[in-house]
Design an enzyme around this catalytic site. Structure first.
Site, PDB file in Angstrom:
ATOM      1  CB  SER A   1      -0.224 119.207  27.417  1.00  0.00           C
ATOM      2  OG  SER A   1      -0.094 120.406  28.221  1.00  0.00           O
TER       3      SER A   1
ATOM      4  CE  LYS B   1       2.539 125.888  26.437  1.00  0.00           C
ATOM      5  NZ  LYS B   1       3.194 125.365  25.189  1.00  0.00           N
TER       6      LYS B   1
ATOM      7  CB  CYS C   1      12.063 119.276  30.104  1.00  0.00           C
ATOM      8  SG  CYS C   1       9.751 119.709  29.971  1.00  0.00           S
TER       9      CYS C   1
ATOM     10  N   GLY D   1      -5.881 118.078  20.115  1.00  0.00           N
ATOM     11  CA  GLY D   1      -4.116 118.757  19.846  1.00  0.00           C
ATOM     12  C   GLY D   1      -4.700 119.904  18.831  1.00  0.00           C
TER      13      GLY D   1
ATOM     14  N   GLY E   1       8.365 127.038  23.186  1.00  0.00           N
ATOM     15  CA  GLY E   1       9.055 127.171  24.412  1.00  0.00           C
ATOM     16  C   GLY E   1       8.115 127.265  26.192  1.00  0.00           C
ATOM     17  CG  LEU E   2       7.708 123.918  27.748  1.00  0.00           C
ATOM     18  CD1 LEU E   2       8.481 123.303  28.832  1.00  0.00           C
ATOM     19  CD2 LEU E   2       6.423 123.310  28.418  1.00  0.00           C
TER      20      LEU E   2
ATOM     21  N   GLY F   1      -1.928 111.714  19.292  1.00  0.00           N
ATOM     22  CA  GLY F   1      -0.960 112.648  17.546  1.00  0.00           C
ATOM     23  C   GLY F   1      -2.221 112.380  16.940  1.00  0.00           C
ATOM     24  N   GLY F   2      -2.202 113.763  16.263  1.00  0.00           N
ATOM     25  CA  GLY F   2      -3.075 113.347  14.932  1.00  0.00           C
ATOM     26  C   GLY F   2      -4.539 113.147  14.947  1.00  0.00           C
TER      27      GLY F   2
ATOM     28  CE  LYS G   1       1.995 115.007  25.565  1.00  0.00           C
ATOM     29  NZ  LYS G   1       1.952 115.923  25.174  1.00  0.00           N
TER      30      LYS G   1
HETATM   31  C1  LIG Z   1       1.242 124.616  19.655  1.00  0.00           C
HETATM   32  C2  LIG Z   1       2.216 123.350  20.749  1.00  0.00           C
HETATM   33  C3  LIG Z   1       1.715 122.733  21.572  1.00  0.00           C
HETATM   34  C4  LIG Z   1       2.540 122.153  22.439  1.00  0.00           C
HETATM   35  N1  LIG Z   1       2.219 122.509  24.305  1.00  0.00           N
HETATM   36  C5  LIG Z   1       2.703 121.973  24.374  1.00  0.00           C
HETATM   37  C6  LIG Z   1       2.924 121.387  26.445  1.00  0.00           C
HETATM   38  O1  LIG Z   1       3.436 122.273  26.918  1.00  0.00           O
HETATM   39  N2  LIG Z   1       3.342 120.088  26.906  1.00  0.00           N
HETATM   40  C7  LIG Z   1       2.972 119.113  26.611  1.00  0.00           C
HETATM   41  O2  LIG Z   1       3.043 117.522  26.997  1.00  0.00           O
HETATM   42  N3  LIG Z   1       2.485 118.471  24.874  1.00  0.00           N
HETATM   43  C8  LIG Z   1       2.546 120.021  23.908  1.00  0.00           C
HETATM   44  N4  LIG Z   1       2.573 119.453  22.863  1.00  0.00           N
HETATM   45  C9  LIG Z   1       2.295 117.625  22.178  1.00  0.00           C
HETATM   46  C10 LIG Z   1       1.036 117.804  21.780  1.00  0.00           C
HETATM   47  O3  LIG Z   1       0.493 117.912  23.397  1.00  0.00           O
HETATM   48  C11 LIG Z   1       0.663 116.353  21.576  1.00  0.00           C
HETATM   49  O4  LIG Z   1       1.110 115.494  22.001  1.00  0.00           O
HETATM   50  C12 LIG Z   1       1.303 116.767  19.700  1.00  0.00           C
HETATM   51  O5  LIG Z   1       1.079 117.786  19.245  1.00  0.00           O
HETATM   52  C13 LIG Z   1       0.655 115.384  18.969  1.00  0.00           C
HETATM   53  O6  LIG Z   1      -0.673 115.339  19.206  1.00  0.00           O
HETATM   54  P1  LIG Z   1      -1.848 116.243  18.331  1.00  0.00           P
HETATM   55  O7  LIG Z   1      -1.363 115.576  16.674  1.00  0.00           O
HETATM   56  O8  LIG Z   1      -2.628 115.657  18.525  1.00  0.00           O
HETATM   57  O9  LIG Z   1      -1.885 117.844  18.116  1.00  0.00           O
HETATM   58  C14 LIG Z   1       2.245 120.429  21.880  1.00  0.00           C
HETATM   59  C15 LIG Z   1       1.615 120.771  20.805  1.00  0.00           C
HETATM   60  C16 LIG Z   1       1.393 121.954  19.394  1.00  0.00           C
HETATM   61  C17 LIG Z   1       0.755 122.023  18.454  1.00  0.00           C
END
Ligand SMILES: Cc1cc2nc3c(=O)[nH]c(=O)nc-3n(C[C@H](O)[C@H](O)[C@H](O)COP(=O)(O)O)c2cc1C
Ligand SMILES: Cc1cc2nc3c(=O)[nH]c(=O)nc-3n(C[C@H](O)[C@H](O)[C@H](O)COP(=O)(O)OP(=O)(O)OC[C@H]3O[C@@H](n4cnc5c(N)ncnc54)[C@H](O)[C@@H]3O)c2cc1C
Ligand SMILES: Cc1cc2nc3c(=O)[nH]c(=O)nc-3n(C[C@H](O)[C@H](O)[C@H](O)COP(=O)(O)OP(=O)(O)OC[C@H]3O[C@@H](n4cnc5c(N)ncnc54)[C@H](O)[C@@H]3O)c2cc1C
Ligand SMILES: Cc1cc2nc3c(=O)[nH]c(=O)nc-3n(C[C@H](O)[C@H](O)[C@H](O)COP(=O)(O)O)c2cc1C
Ligand code: FES
Ligand code: FES
Lengths: 339, 299, 339, 299
Positions: free
Chosen positions: C31, C55, C140, C278, C82-83, C256-257, C177
């Protein structure tokens, strides 16, 4: 900072004060990443560091965890050493005297599995002349409390610090080293400071795990391990920032991913009075002394003549004097909902 | 075999590792391996057979912090080009793959020489040098030293298949006899080094067996050596985070001269150990009775 | 795994089941890292993913945090968006229909600042045909509870999940989540599962901060931000491992990563039934579909014919069938004292 | 100035960015900058002036995940060498330093063309093209397109000092008139672009002012343009994590044709914006009244 006139690196005053202890510079080794200094002496003179923090020592000799004890991770590593060490007798007989002979400033890290063990270590280390400070590693399981980690509970954490403070001579500062694996590090910090900690060391490793895709089993003999290195720097800087804002005036040592002088400056700006270099040593055995040199240059380039002027700078517009701007910390709204 | 001190010359003289920015002189493919020669001032002068190097990988923007360790294959003190050191390596993971892409004149950050070298016998005795895969790399320098001491040198080189052997030709120059084994029989005896070793030891009255290679092989070689009343000197390969003795990741259960088993650092107290001292079947565990085991809350 | 015979990549069955929902493969977008799929469609067909997680959407349109909103960090990044989003009306009118037209499987992430907002979002999203699942972002601030983050308190977290579960039609799974910034993620997981979560998504970002050394102020407009990317993978895998061991049978989505198929396999082996990609998308817009392909190859090479066989593999010697080996988890002694 | 639609030709045709493994054709130092030419099939064909590229940095072992964005300086559709794209960049941080060390034949992972191009006037009107530092790079392709439409093209290039100017010579071929300004007066007029702009606009009856450079300059240029009743088209430079519209990091407060201020993504709705629409003094904040501000618990 372009408006500021750069200085000569030699004109920068690197001395810093940590809980009434004066240090020639704010750069130390991180516990467990420099042994007791002997091996690093082959690469640079450990006397030239602000302090040498020794591997956490326990009362008895300890064989530690089974191997493999490490796994490389992106911009970091996992370790599960399990506090292998020679025990306090051998440490006081062999390691500490060597450090003192070199003219280094030893900060002795102690670890225990019970309050009594911490207290005994505090007495024995605290009464040894030449110890600059005691660093208390509370990221250890408490055998008297279902093996729960002291650092993860404000009450247990405070108990350890109060017995250590009680049994350590006045002149020797007690630094509490905290774990980032908690819901509120500010809460733990407050609690150990009330219990008598003269300063805080932030942060210990983050709990992590890696699966070995050849064996399809956890890669570490200890299954989980501690994540360290530049990967965790943003978490460490955040911890320093939050605690500095919530507890102005409490000395903080920043640790977590420091690799360069710029990294060190980032911690100072976030509110740390000193920094420690750990995992970066494995990449560059001379890292701690290089960080001293680079920090001097970073400060000079920005026209900052004293380390003290850099401490907490990021909390308030340049020029102001104290960590006053709390508006943007400790507020979960600002602090969360990143996405 | 209470102590090795009587049998082996001590290598006491104080030497310290250096950290230098080396320059790639040449890099060549050799079978499944890469042979990397670096100009790295001061290191060769200090090197003894069995020492190793720790190389930083990935350059300025690297996500890989930990150095990669490699036995020193050759070390040539400063000549026309300044001192050079050579390693032989297999390109497996990200770091060694990066190393395999190096080009002449590229910079490499080198720390070394590290670790305890092979102990050399006081007397001119017959020695077997057993190498598995790239494990033969440190044995050629050792052979030279042994010949200087008028020791008879016999080499046994084994691998899974021909392309995984290193230095079989050079071995002919370095040793009185060379035995080659491959598991698939692509060259030499079809089998493993320990199939050939017992006969070799008896025929040549071998008194010291040196070995470098996979842990399983080192253990098997040690068993054969001990059976035949020969000394075993093994160079082990444990994962190392620092390579200089400060992190405690590279430990191994080894019996000390005091008979006590300790978890010792293979980077500074090794990588060379008396094979009979290493608790082979306990590697990856903390054997009961180990110094410091069972204290401190049960782990 | 050498003993196992490799398979043809095409023979690998990638289908996975997530809380009674069948997915063609276990790879989703994370997301906030893929918008609502439209932009990624330029690089690959989003229909070929296991699911597209959108998102996090809130009730009202939202402008988010001031810029700068990102900072690069070693093997990761900080974000403080900030969503920002268009609000649920526009989302249901424009974004969701587009995804459904493409034949993609949408998992809709919802975020609220009050229980009422979560409930309303659950009703509106849950009753829209074609939604594969609802992912509840509880990282949140709760305006009704001093802005404390729902995800950091087991009771508040459970409250959100129970209202969402209550107001979401039976057939639509509710995935909670969780945030890693807690002392015990197992405790939070237990509590939201008891509250009715059909599955868990682990993990959201870690709270971090970076100081901009040019301005000497926090680099992010929002001061703190969320750390993501490969840097945090060991923490995410650890969270999946701990929760899978403590709550066997509860479906977990690992995030995560994840950057490669090998990373995805690591999460499956730790106990995840699916993974999300992500931050890696910012490095490689085609990352999610590449991960599907690479995962297929990783499984084939190891002779694993079904994704299901890989799930939880690291918890028990190959061949065993369930996540049974709990001996080495949830034990703070083993789980801490890394040094 | 209610809407730009009437004045500018729409660039509606569907184009989509590609991800290709490019190959370095050449890399040259130009003053304080580097001029990088890459063979990257398919991208040039799609490029319009104002588009940008996103390059991955650091190679396989990189700790730097985020792509670096650069305006496209030149784009040459497939010829002898396959299509090429060119950028001009300053080596500042880790990523651009890594790019500056690239050698011919090295691989570069390129995504592009990205972003909305400059809008072109329907009528053959007089235009001023204002570039600050490397900001001049995208203006040369723009000048070409404008000349094709028989627009008069006047260029103003400014920088802190001579070495920070890019393309002053090429400008003489590309434009009717070229004005150069440097803050230190090392070449051209001592001062900034907006010292020269008003006179230029009046003298040449400029109706559209295009600009690319630092935010401060874009804002000042827009003020001058608006004062003189000219259109302003600015190419902004905001930090971008993804460059393709999925992350929401690159937003800027911009007034829409409906008069509502929204935080819009400069990577997809920009980087080119009508200068009069960008809320310059609110950049880095969420101005009150912005669509979606003040909802959701006070932030
Ligand atoms: C730019 C950005 C925006 C994100 N927005 C959301 C979001 O709106 N809702 C949410 O649950 N997680 C959000 N995340 C978290 C990701 O969904 C994910 O849990 C986190 O980045 C770890 O995964 P990754 O390392 O693959 O990015 C966001 C992450 C990034 C980098
Ligand atoms: C004393 C010593 C001498 C060695 N000599 C040689 C040699 O001459 N030729 C050669 O090809 N290899 C040698 N090795 C093994 C070599 O160090 C590893 O193969 C190499 O570090 C793997 O790096 P990678 O980037 O390919 O793998 P990665 O999987 O990326 O490595 C990840 C981490 O694990 C460590 N690691 C992985 N495998 C090993 C291993 N087998 N041993 C130790 N650390 C490991 C790496 O150092 C790194 O820190 C030696 C190891 C030691 C300890
Ligand atoms: C649409 C657009 C066009 C651009 N065109 C050019 C050009 O033609 N020539 C040129 O030299 N530069 C250009 N830039 C700026 C260029 O992207 C940055 O200078 C570069 O990303 C900095 O990377 P670094 O590794 O040097 O710095 P680092 O500090 O290592 O960068 C860290 C992170 O911050 C981001 N970042 C840092 N500075 C900037 C910046 N000024 N703008 C955007 N992101 C930034 C980087 O992308 C990276 O994600 C452009 C930027 C954008 C958004
Ligand atoms: C191998 C290793 C051993 C460690 N041992 C200890 C220890 O004994 N006591 C302690 O308080 N911290 C120990 N740490 C944690 C470090 O002191 C430091 O807090 C952490 O690694 C983060 O800093 P870094 O990123 O600079 O390494 C150890 C870290 C590593 C990598
Ligand atoms: S590798 Fe660090 S002590 Fe041996
Ligand atoms: S950079 Fe990601 S949306 Fe613009």
């Amino acid at each position: 900072m372009a408006d500021l006139q750069a200085l000569h690196a030699d004109d920068v005053d690197l001395t810093t004060v940590l809980a009434d202890t004066h240090l020639d510079n704010p750069v130390m080794t991180a516990s467990g990443c420099a042994g007791a200094g002997r091996e690093l002496q082959q690469f640079f003179d450990v006397r030239d560091l602000g302090a040498v923090v020794t591997k956490s020592i326990m009362r008895d000799p300890r064989s530690g965890r089974p191997t493999p004890r490490m796994a490389e991770t992106p911009s970091g590593m996992l370790n599960s050493i399990g506090l292998q060490g020679p025990g306090i007798d051998s440490f006081l007989a062999r390691d500490l005297p060597w450090l003192l002979q070199q003219g280094a400033r030893p900060i002795v890290s102690i670890a225990g599995s019970s309050l009594a063990e911490y207290a005994e270590l505090a007495r024995r280390v605290g009464h040894t002349p030449g110890v600059a400070a005691i660093e208390v590693n509370i990221s250890c399981p408490n055998v008297e409390n279902r093996g729960l980690v002291f650092a993860c509970d404000p009450v247990q954490a405070a108990r350890v610090i109060s017995v250590v403070r009680r049994d350590t001579p006045r002149g020797v500062p007690v630094l509490a080293k905290l774990s980032p694996d908690v819901t509120s590090i500010v809460e733990i910090a407050q609690s150990v400071v009330e219990a008598g900690a003269d300063g805080l060391v932030l942060i210990n490793t983050l709990l992590g795990l890696r699966v070995d895709l050849d064996t399809m089993r956890p890669q570490l003999g200890g299954v989980t391990g501690g994540l360290s290195g530049p990967a965790i720097r943003p978490v460490a800087v955040r911890a320093v920032w939050q605690v500095a804002a919530a507890l102005p005036g409490v000395p903080i040592v920043g640790v977590g991913g420091v690799r360069t002088g710029a990294d060190a400056l980032e911690f100072l700006a976030a509110g740390a009075s000193a920094v420690q270099v750990g995992t970066a040593i494995f990449n560059d055995p001379a890292a701690p002394i290089r960080v001293v040199r680079e920090l001097r240059e970073e400060l000079a380039r920005r026209g900052i003549g004293k380390v003290g002027e850099a401490i907490g700078l990021a909390h308030h517009p340049r020029g102001a004097t104290a960590v006053t701007d709390l508006s943007d910390v400790g507020q979960p709204p600002a602090a969360r909902t990143e996405g | 075999m209470t102590s090795t001190d009587s049998t082996f010359a001590s290598s006491a003289t104080e030497r310290r590792p250096l950290q230098v920015t080396g320059e790639v002189f040449s890099i060549k493919r050799v079978g499944d391996y890469f042979h990397l020669t670096m100009v790295a001032d001061g290191i060769a002068e200090q090197t003894r057979p069995g020492n190793f190097l720790a190389l930083a990988v990935g350059g300025d923007t690297s996500a890989h912090l930990l150095r990669r360790c490699f036995s020193i294959y050759r070390a040539r003190p400063a000549g026309v080009y300044g001192g050079t050191v050579e390693i032989v390596f297999a390109a497996g993971g990200a770091g060694t793959q990066w190393l395999s892409r190096l080009q002449p004149h590229d910079a490499v950050d080198v720390v070394g020489p590290l670790g305890r070298p092979f102990a050399l016998p006081r007397e001119p005795v017959a020695c077997a040098l057993v190498g598995g895969g790239y494990g033969s790399a440190p044995l050629f320098g050792l052979a030279e030293r042994l010949r200087e001491r008028r020791c008879a040198v016999h080499m046994v080189l084994g691998a899974a298949t021909e392309s995984r052997l290193f230095g079989t030709l050079e071995a002919r120059r370095a040793a009185q006899s060379v035995t080659v084994t491959t598991v698939d029989g692509s060259v030499g005896i079809k089998g493993v080094v320990t199939d050939a070793l017992p006969g070799l030891i008896t025929r040549n009255k071998i008194e010291v067996v040196y070995s470098c290679g996979p842990m399983g092989m080192l253990r098997a070689v040690t068993d054969v050596a001990v059976e035949h009343g020969a000394w075993s000197q093994t160079a082990v390969e444990e994962s190392m985070a620092c390579g200089i003795g400060v992190c405690m990741t590279c430990v191994l259960p080894v019996e000390g001269d005091d008979g006590v088993i300790k978890m010792v650092r293979s980077c500074v107290e090794g990588p060379v150990f008396g094979g009979d001292k290493v608790q082979w079947d306990a590697v990856g565990t903390i054997p009961t009775g180990t110094y410091g085991a069972g204290t401190g809350g049960g782990h």
